[in-house]
Design an enzyme around this catalytic site. Sequence first.
Site, short mmCIF file in Angstrom:
data_model
loop_
_atom_site.label_atom_id
_atom_site.label_comp_id
_atom_site.label_asym_id
_atom_site.label_seq_id
_atom_site.Cartn_x
_atom_site.Cartn_y
_atom_site.Cartn_z
N ASP A 55 0.86 -1.24 0.10
CA ASP A 55 -0.05 0.02 -0.05
C ASP A 55 0.76 1.20 -0.05
O ASP A 55 1.60 1.37 0.76
CB ASP A 55 -1.09 -0.21 1.33
CG ASP A 55 -2.08 1.08 1.22
OD1 ASP A 55 -3.12 0.67 1.21
OD2 ASP A 55 -1.74 2.23 0.88
N ILE A 56 0.63 2.13 -0.86
CA ILE A 56 1.45 3.41 -0.79
C ILE A 56 1.21 4.23 0.18
O ILE A 56 2.35 4.97 0.55
CB ILE A 56 0.82 4.10 -2.38
CG1 ILE A 56 2.19 5.10 -2.73
CG2 ILE A 56 -0.28 5.04 -2.11
CD1 ILE A 56 3.24 4.26 -3.37
N GLU A 103 -12.53 3.42 -1.18
CA GLU A 103 -11.94 4.29 -2.00
C GLU A 103 -11.61 3.74 -3.50
O GLU A 103 -11.75 4.72 -4.31
CB GLU A 103 -10.21 4.68 -1.21
CG GLU A 103 -9.69 5.72 -1.91
CD GLU A 103 -8.17 5.77 -1.03
OE1 GLU A 103 -8.07 5.60 0.16
OE2 GLU A 103 -7.19 5.92 -1.68
N HIS A 120 -9.80 -5.37 -2.85
CA HIS A 120 -8.46 -5.40 -2.27
C HIS A 120 -8.68 -5.91 -0.76
O HIS A 120 -9.46 -5.40 -0.24
CB HIS A 120 -7.66 -4.15 -2.33
CG HIS A 120 -8.38 -3.03 -2.20
ND1 HIS A 120 -9.14 -2.21 -2.84
CD2 HIS A 120 -8.33 -2.26 -0.80
CE1 HIS A 120 -9.74 -1.36 -2.33
NE2 HIS A 120 -9.26 -1.10 -0.97
N HIS A 158 -6.67 -5.96 2.60
CA HIS A 158 -5.36 -5.35 3.48
C HIS A 158 -4.71 -6.28 4.29
O HIS A 158 -5.77 -6.98 5.15
CB HIS A 158 -5.98 -4.33 4.31
CG HIS A 158 -6.51 -2.86 3.59
ND1 HIS A 158 -5.91 -1.82 3.07
CD2 HIS A 158 -7.62 -2.65 2.99
CE1 HIS A 158 -6.63 -0.98 2.43
NE2 HIS A 158 -7.85 -1.34 2.57
P1 5GP Z 1 -10.03 1.32 0.78
O1 5GP Z 1 -10.56 1.40 -0.72
O2 5GP Z 1 -9.88 -0.24 1.36
O3 5GP Z 1 -10.50 2.36 1.70
O4 5GP Z 1 -8.48 1.62 0.52
C1 5GP Z 1 -7.67 1.69 -0.80
C2 5GP Z 1 -6.11 1.61 -0.15
O5 5GP Z 1 -5.46 1.70 -1.50
C3 5GP Z 1 -5.60 2.79 0.66
O6 5GP Z 1 -5.03 2.13 1.72
C4 5GP Z 1 -4.62 3.46 -0.44
O7 5GP Z 1 -3.47 3.98 0.41
C5 5GP Z 1 -4.33 2.49 -1.41
N1 5GP Z 1 -3.91 3.01 -2.57
C6 5GP Z 1 -4.92 3.95 -3.44
N2 5GP Z 1 -4.05 4.24 -4.37
C7 5GP Z 1 -3.07 3.41 -4.38
C8 5GP Z 1 -1.92 3.49 -5.50
O8 5GP Z 1 -2.09 4.08 -6.59
N3 5GP Z 1 -0.92 2.48 -5.16
C9 5GP Z 1 -0.87 1.88 -3.89
N4 5GP Z 1 0.08 1.01 -3.76
N5 5GP Z 1 -1.71 1.88 -3.17
C10 5GP Z 1 -3.11 2.90 -3.37
#
Ligand code: 5GP
Length: 137
Positions: free
Chosen positions: A29-30, A88, A93, A95
């Site tokens: 995760d970035i 998001e 995905h 985690h």
């Molecule tokens: P969620 O959708 O479960 O709330 O979180 C999305 C996750 O994707 C976040 O932890 C965010 O940091 C990660 N994320 C979003 N865009 C990117 C990206 O371009 N590259 C990476 N490696 N992680 C990303």
Amino acid sequence: MATIFSRIVAGEIPSYKVAEDENNYAFLDINPVAPGHTLVIPKKEVDYIFDLSDEDYASLQMFAKRVAEAMKRAMPCSRIGVTVMGMEVPHTHIHLIPINAETDMNFFGDKANVSAEEMTRIAQAIAAEMQQHSELY
Ligand code: 5GP
């Protein structure tokens, strides 16, 4: 339009890759909650995890288990925490987060400050563990 995660799988956007198989891909995760925070995704673009077919869901979870086992060997932690939210990025995905306490799974506090060099080292360490134990799978 392809999701940002599909573009990562295609190599159009760089990632700290940890592992991949025919159906799934894992990368750091970035914006990590803790060092080693890894995302495990199906290559197939499906937004909601429970919309995956049974076969794709099982494939994703088995792949995530392998990645978590490698993370546990590569990272100093007591276990790997697991969360699925997906609010998001509209591409399933999982985690996976190395933790020592429940409070280490805090998505709403300060993020871990991990340098690019450390992200590279962590991704390589997990990838090496995956490869060393590939005979298990
Ligand atoms: P969620 O959708 O479960 O709330 O979180 C999305 C996750 O994707 C976040 O932890 C965010 O940091 C990660 N994320 C979003 N865009 C990117 C990206 O371009 N590259 C990476 N490696 N992680 C990303």
